[in-house]
Scaffold this motif. Structure first.
Motif, PDB file in Angstrom:
ATOM      1  N   ILE A   5     -13.113  55.515  44.814  1.00 40.32           N
ATOM      2  CA  ILE A   5     -12.661  55.367  43.436  1.00 40.32           C
ATOM      3  C   ILE A   5     -11.309  56.063  43.318  1.00 40.32           C
ATOM      4  CG2 ILE A   5     -13.160  55.838  41.004  1.00 40.32           C
ATOM      5  CD1 ILE A   5     -16.160  55.817  41.776  1.00 40.32           C
ATOM      6  N   ALA A   6     -10.348  55.343  42.725  1.00 45.31           N
ATOM      7  CA  ALA A   6      -8.985  55.866  42.656  1.00 45.31           C
ATOM      8  C   ALA A   6      -8.294  55.415  41.378  1.00 45.31           C
ATOM      9  CB  ALA A   6      -8.179  55.394  43.866  1.00 45.31           C
ATOM     10  N   ILE A   7      -7.201  56.107  41.089  1.00 43.91           N
ATOM     11  CA  ILE A   7      -6.289  55.725  40.005  1.00 43.91           C
ATOM     12  C   ILE A   7      -4.986  55.296  40.666  1.00 43.91           C
ATOM     13  CG2 ILE A   7      -4.834  56.615  38.142  1.00 43.91           C
ATOM     14  CD1 ILE A   7      -7.093  58.606  37.510  1.00 43.91           C
ATOM     15  N   PHE A   8      -4.487  54.134  40.263  1.00 41.83           N
ATOM     16  CA  PHE A   8      -3.177  53.697  40.717  1.00 41.83           C
ATOM     17  C   PHE A   8      -2.170  54.021  39.616  1.00 41.83           C
ATOM     18  CE2 PHE A   8      -5.953  50.761  43.146  1.00 41.83           C
ATOM     19  CZ  PHE A   8      -5.589  51.174  44.418  1.00 41.83           C
ATOM     20  N   PRO A   9      -1.167  54.843  39.920  1.00 41.11           N
ATOM     21  CA  PRO A   9      -0.167  55.182  38.902  1.00 41.11           C
ATOM     22  C   PRO A   9       0.749  53.990  38.629  1.00 41.11           C
ATOM     23  CG  PRO A   9       0.484  56.094  41.010  1.00 41.11           C
ATOM     24  CD  PRO A   9      -0.876  55.463  41.203  1.00 41.11           C
ATOM     25  N   HIS A  34      -1.934  56.310  45.326  1.00 42.07           N
ATOM     26  CA  HIS A  34      -3.066  56.473  44.417  1.00 42.07           C
ATOM     27  C   HIS A  34      -3.471  57.943  44.296  1.00 42.07           C
ATOM     28  CE1 HIS A  34      -4.695  56.396  48.458  1.00 42.07           C
ATOM     29  NE2 HIS A  34      -5.700  57.117  47.997  1.00 42.07           N
ATOM     30  N   ILE A  35      -4.286  58.210  43.305  1.00 41.99           N
ATOM     31  CA  ILE A  35      -4.959  59.501  43.155  1.00 41.99           C
ATOM     32  C   ILE A  35      -6.421  59.242  43.478  1.00 41.99           C
ATOM     33  CG2 ILE A  35      -5.598  61.366  41.569  1.00 41.99           C
ATOM     34  CD1 ILE A  35      -3.156  60.421  39.821  1.00 41.99           C
ATOM     35  N   THR A  36      -6.931  59.849  44.515  1.00 41.16           N
ATOM     36  CA  THR A  36      -8.333  59.665  44.886  1.00 41.16           C
ATOM     37  C   THR A  36      -9.210  60.456  43.928  1.00 41.16           C
ATOM     38  OG1 THR A  36      -7.747  59.393  47.219  1.00 41.16           O
ATOM     39  CG2 THR A  36     -10.047  59.959  46.722  1.00 41.16           C
ATOM     40  N   LEU A  37     -10.125  59.761  43.256  1.00 34.89           N
ATOM     41  CA  LEU A  37     -11.083  60.416  42.373  1.00 34.89           C
ATOM     42  C   LEU A  37     -12.406  60.674  43.074  1.00 34.89           C
ATOM     43  CD1 LEU A  37     -10.552  58.424  39.057  1.00 34.89           C
ATOM     44  CD2 LEU A  37      -9.789  60.746  39.578  1.00 34.89           C
ATOM     45  N   LYS A  38     -12.756  59.776  43.988  1.00 34.95           N
ATOM     46  CA  LYS A  38     -13.997  59.919  44.754  1.00 34.95           C
ATOM     47  C   LYS A  38     -13.732  59.433  46.164  1.00 34.95           C
ATOM     48  CE  LYS A  38     -18.965  59.142  44.415  1.00 34.95           C
ATOM     49  NZ  LYS A  38     -19.290  60.565  44.470  1.00 34.95           N
ATOM     50  N   GLU A  39     -13.941  60.332  47.104  1.00 36.68           N
ATOM     51  CA  GLU A  39     -13.718  60.012  48.514  1.00 36.68           C
ATOM     52  C   GLU A  39     -14.617  58.858  48.953  1.00 36.68           C
ATOM     53  OE1 GLU A  39     -14.150  63.562  50.909  1.00 36.68           O
ATOM     54  OE2 GLU A  39     -13.237  64.769  49.329  1.00 36.68           O
ATOM     55  N   LEU A 108     -17.962  65.421  47.840  1.00 39.50           N
ATOM     56  CA  LEU A 108     -16.730  66.174  48.082  1.00 39.50           C
ATOM     57  C   LEU A 108     -16.810  66.940  49.395  1.00 39.50           C
ATOM     58  CD1 LEU A 108     -15.907  67.722  44.584  1.00 39.50           C
ATOM     59  CD2 LEU A 108     -14.671  65.927  45.772  1.00 39.50           C
ATOM     60  N   THR A 109     -15.769  66.827  50.192  1.00 34.59           N
ATOM     61  CA  THR A 109     -15.702  67.615  51.426  1.00 34.59           C
ATOM     62  C   THR A 109     -14.771  68.805  51.236  1.00 34.59           C
ATOM     63  OG1 THR A 109     -13.954  66.164  52.258  1.00 34.59           O
ATOM     64  CG2 THR A 109     -16.218  65.659  52.939  1.00 34.59           C
ATOM     65  N   HIS A 110     -14.021  68.820  50.113  1.00 35.74           N
ATOM     66  CA  HIS A 110     -13.137  69.933  49.770  1.00 35.74           C
ATOM     67  C   HIS A 110     -12.873  69.878  48.269  1.00 35.74           C
ATOM     68  CE1 HIS A 110     -10.124  66.742  49.848  1.00 35.74           C
ATOM     69  NE2 HIS A 110     -10.529  66.466  51.061  1.00 35.74           N
ATOM     70  N   SER A 111     -12.284  70.923  47.721  1.00 34.50           N
ATOM     71  CA  SER A 111     -11.998  70.975  46.284  1.00 34.50           C
ATOM     72  C   SER A 111     -11.047  69.843  45.891  1.00 34.50           C
ATOM     73  CB  SER A 111     -11.351  72.307  45.924  1.00 34.50           C
ATOM     74  OG  SER A 111     -12.226  73.358  46.193  1.00 34.50           O
ATOM     75  N   PHE A 112     -11.213  69.354  44.665  1.00 26.66           N
ATOM     76  CA  PHE A 112     -10.370  68.285  44.154  1.00 26.66           C
ATOM     77  C   PHE A 112      -8.998  68.840  43.787  1.00 26.66           C
ATOM     78  CE2 PHE A 112      -9.083  65.677  40.319  1.00 26.66           C
ATOM     79  CZ  PHE A 112      -8.666  64.579  41.047  1.00 26.66           C
ATOM     80  N   VAL A 113      -7.977  68.332  44.449  1.00 24.15           N
ATOM     81  CA  VAL A 113      -6.583  68.661  44.150  1.00 24.15           C
ATOM     82  C   VAL A 113      -5.904  67.333  43.819  1.00 24.15           C
ATOM     83  CG1 VAL A 113      -4.409  69.580  45.056  1.00 24.15           C
ATOM     84  CG2 VAL A 113      -6.590  70.615  45.752  1.00 24.15           C
ATOM     85  N   PRO A 114      -5.620  67.082  42.525  1.00 24.29           N
ATOM     86  CA  PRO A 114      -5.012  65.792  42.176  1.00 24.29           C
ATOM     87  C   PRO A 114      -3.624  65.646  42.805  1.00 24.29           C
ATOM     88  CG  PRO A 114      -5.389  67.158  40.206  1.00 24.29           C
ATOM     89  CD  PRO A 114      -5.835  67.938  41.377  1.00 24.29           C
ATOM     90  N   LEU A 151     -12.804  50.634  44.702  1.00 23.02           N
ATOM     91  CA  LEU A 151     -12.220  49.951  45.854  1.00 23.02           C
ATOM     92  C   LEU A 151     -13.270  49.783  46.936  1.00 23.02           C
ATOM     93  CD1 LEU A 151      -9.166  52.359  46.046  1.00 23.02           C
ATOM     94  CD2 LEU A 151      -9.173  50.136  44.951  1.00 23.02           C
ATOM     95  N   TYR A 152     -13.068  48.814  47.805  1.00 23.59           N
ATOM     96  CA  TYR A 152     -13.902  48.716  48.997  1.00 23.59           C
ATOM     97  C   TYR A 152     -13.003  48.501  50.208  1.00 23.59           C
ATOM     98  CZ  TYR A 152     -13.466  43.603  48.620  1.00 23.59           C
ATOM     99  OH  TYR A 152     -12.990  42.321  48.551  1.00 23.59           O
TER     100      TYR A 152
END
Length: 172
Positions: A5-9, A34-39, A108-114, A151-152
């Motif tokens: 899941i991502a955001i496209f700017p 993109h900004i990844t919201l969910k790996e 999450l495998t690490h903290s979310f850093v936008p 996305l897939y």
């Protein structure tokens, strides 16, 4: 199948990111900036409908928000990744958190850093040169975010949009 899941700017941010990505990001051809919201995560075909319903509900409950990018940053020394730093506004952080709850288990495998990656997998010398130059440059972007995409991943490892979820839209 593998999903994310991502955001496209907006196009101007994507164009600026791509001006660096085509040279410094080996994933340039696999997915737009993109900004990844969910790996990346796996979903079975029989679970997809329920997940899409949950994503529609999250989008319906989310109001459009503004993001700002004012500089480049890095994940060094962990990785030689360079990115546009997206300011962590509460609306973005809340949205990302919601996408880790319920049936959308936390992967999450690490903290979310936008961020929006503009270079990765760089050799140490190249990384130092590129980051050294870019950190002295001024980047100022503001963008209204009003949707996210499920996305897939295709067999060639590229990503494509499965569905777009518009914020505040009537839940169907």
């Amino acid at each position: 199948m593998k999903y994310g899941i991502a955001i496209f700017p907006s196009k101007n941010i994507q164009d600026e990111a791509n001006s660096f990505r085509k040279r410094y990001d080996p994933h340039y051809a696999l997915i737009p900036p993109h900004i990844t919201l969910k790996e990346a995560f796996h979903v079975e075909e029989n679970e997809l409908k329920d997940m899409v319903t949950e994503l529609k509900q999250i989008a319906n409950e989310t109001k459009p928000f503004t993001i700002n990018i004012n500089k480049v940053s890095t994940f060094a020394p962990v990785t030689n990744t360079i990115y546009f730093k997206v300011e962590p506004v509460p609306a973005l952080m809340d949205l990302q958190k919601k996408l880790q709850e319920g049936t959308l288990t936390n992967n999450l495998t690490h903290s979310f850093v936008p961020h929006i990656t503009i270079g990765q997998q760089l050799m140490d010398d190249e990384y130092s040169d590129v980051f050294g130059t870019l950190k002295m440059s001024k980047f100022t972007f503001e963008d209204t975010i009003d949707r996210f995409q499920l996305l897939y991943q295709l067999e060639n490892e590229s990503w494509t949009v499965y569905e777009t979820f518009v914020f505040g839209k009537e839940f169907i």
